[in-house]
Design an enzyme around this catalytic site. Structure first.
Site, PDB file in Angstrom:
ATOM      1  N   SER A 124       0.785  -1.500  -0.432  1.00 39.67           N
ATOM      2  CA  SER A 124       0.157   0.071   0.142  1.00 39.67           C
ATOM      3  C   SER A 124       0.842   1.157  -0.109  1.00 39.67           C
ATOM      4  CB  SER A 124      -0.404  -0.234   1.420  1.00 39.67           C
ATOM      5  OG  SER A 124      -1.205   1.049   1.506  1.00 39.67           O
ATOM      6  N   TYR A 148      -1.507  -1.097  11.183  1.00 46.09           N
ATOM      7  CA  TYR A 148      -2.028  -1.997  10.039  1.00 46.09           C
ATOM      8  C   TYR A 148      -0.793  -1.085   9.125  1.00 46.09           C
ATOM      9  CZ  TYR A 148      -3.708  -1.863   5.182  1.00 46.09           C
ATOM     10  OH  TYR A 148      -3.059  -2.232   3.210  1.00 46.09           O
ATOM     11  N   LYS A 152       2.278  -3.793   6.490  1.00 43.47           N
ATOM     12  CA  LYS A 152       3.113  -3.799   4.978  1.00 43.47           C
ATOM     13  C   LYS A 152       3.972  -3.626   5.305  1.00 43.47           C
ATOM     14  CE  LYS A 152      -1.436  -4.718   3.613  1.00 43.47           C
ATOM     15  NZ  LYS A 152      -1.905  -5.819   3.065  1.00 43.47           N
TER      16      LYS A 152
END
Ligand code: NAD
Ligand code: UDP
Length: 350
Positions: A124, A148, A152
């Site tokens: 992302s 979150y 990644k």
């Protein structure tokens, strides 16, 4: 190629399954349906006109994951499986680190054990943290403001180390803001509860499932005061996965990174105006304070994907809004509950 699509019942995974079949590949969907419904499988079979192989399985479970890989012997994996809500990750960091990293560990172990050597990972733009624009793949300092996002950053690093040590082909795809739905109107984004992201919130307001849209901030230093993002159509994004898989084997480097976006920014007000045009009526909306942690402006530099993959977006903001509205208005409450008509495959994990 036989492609194991980890998290293939979810929003981006389901659209990628459609594009894989269109391109002549054979997807195998593995999902625990923690954030999706089984009935998406029926819709996918309807759109693709084929019987799909699918498993209800938790990919954090190493022995189950390994058994599926041993049975299916996929040529490649696309790893979408994980939790993705930024706000929830701040409240439940352990769940996020555990699920998003354990799925990655299990998949990597199963690949090595079964001889599968190609993987594409859903990353992302969040990995750019506060880095200055332009955001290029060679940015040395990756960081993120949420647990979150950090899954990644960590996922990219962990998979890079594993790919280099075990001679795997790895594609790290850094998505900007995927929106829209398949042109059939049969599959789309189906957030459970109140949506956090802009497009699903706009769509819920238009469908009468949310009273009004809150516009988080109109005092940013942008052309109209609202925040700017790089929205790309999920079908364009799905196609990028197919091209990345097909081309990964042709590069010298075992690890490749590509930004996936349009390269153009759209403000919140502009997106809302385009949606109002698509649905034909005005939406109830109200300006609210800025959302904590939001940046004023983010958009991709997608030139590497064009140079190396020959990929660029084809669909417009108007397409994104029209297709979202078709999906949302035909399915105001998302997918039906219940079991899929189609029978899942199963394995015996030791
Ligand atoms: P999604 O939640 O719709 O899809 C993820 C799927 O993975 C769901 O079907 C869920 O049930 C499944 N899953 C989760 N944990 C699992 C587990 N342990 N075992 C098996 N299946 C599991 O999300 P999405 O929007 O399709 O995103 C796909 C991937 O892309 C995610 O990794 C997400 O972080 C990443 N991503 C998404 C966006 C976005 O805006 N949607 C942007 C950048 C990156
Ligand atoms: N946004 C908004 N109202 C909403 C949801 C989002 O105004 O109900 C804004 C948000 O503050 C951001 C932009 O829309 O400026 C895009 O938000 P989203 O969460 O979709 O993407 P991200 O910020 O994670 O890139």
């Amino acid at each position: 190629m036989k492609v194991l699509v980890a998290g293939g019942a979810g929003y981006i995974g389901s659209h990628t399954v459609v594009e894989l079949v269109k391109a002549g590949h054979e997807p195998v969907i593995v999902d625990n349906f923690s954030n999706s419904k089984e009935t998406v499988i029926d819709r996918l079979e309807e759109i693709t006109g084929t019987h799909l192989t699918w498993y209800r399985a938790d990919l954090a479970d190493q022995s189950l994951t390994r058994a599926i890989f041993e049975k299916e012997t996929p040529d490649a994996v696309i790893h979408f499986a994980g939790y993705k809500a930024v706000g929830e990750s701040v409240e439940q960091p352990l769940d996020y680190y555990e699920n998003n990293l354990n799925t990655t560990f299990s998949i990597a172990r199963a690949m090595i054990a079964s001889g599968c050597d190609t993987i594409v990972f859903s990353s992302s733009a969040t990995v750019y943290g506060d880095a200055e624009l332009p955001l290029t793949e060679s940015e040395p300092h990756l960081d993120s403001l949420s647990p979150y996002g950090y899954t990644k950053v960590a996922g990219e690093r962990i998979l890079t180390d594993i790919a280099q040590a075990h001679d795997l082909k790895l594609g790290l795809l850094r998505y900007f803001n995927p929106v829209g739905a398949d042109a059939s109107g049969r599959i789309g984004e189906n957030p459970l509860g109140r949506p956090n992201n802009l497009m699903p919130a706009v769509a819920k307001v238009a469908a009468g499932r949310q009273d009004k849209l809150l516009i988080f901030g109109d005092d940013y230093p942008t052309r109209d005061g609202s925040a700017i993002r790089d929205y790309l159509h999920v079908t364009d994004l799905a196609k990028a996965h197919v091209v990345a898989l097909e081309k990964l084997g042709g590069f010298d480097s075992s690890v490749k990174i590509w930004n996936l976006g349009t390269g153009k920014g759209t403000s919140v007000f502009e997106l809302v105006a385009a949606f109002e045009q698509a649905c034909g009526f005005e939406l109830a909306k109200e300006v609210a304070p800025r959302r904590a942690g939001d940046r004023a402006e983010i958009y991709a530099t997608p030139t590497l994907a064009l140079e190396e993959l020959g990929w660029q977006t084809e669909l417009t903001i108007e397409d994104m809004c029209t297709d979202t509205w078709r999906w949302q208005s035909n399915n105001p409450d998302g997918y039906p509950d219940g079991e899929a008509q189609s029978t899942p495959s199963s394995v015996n994990a030791s």
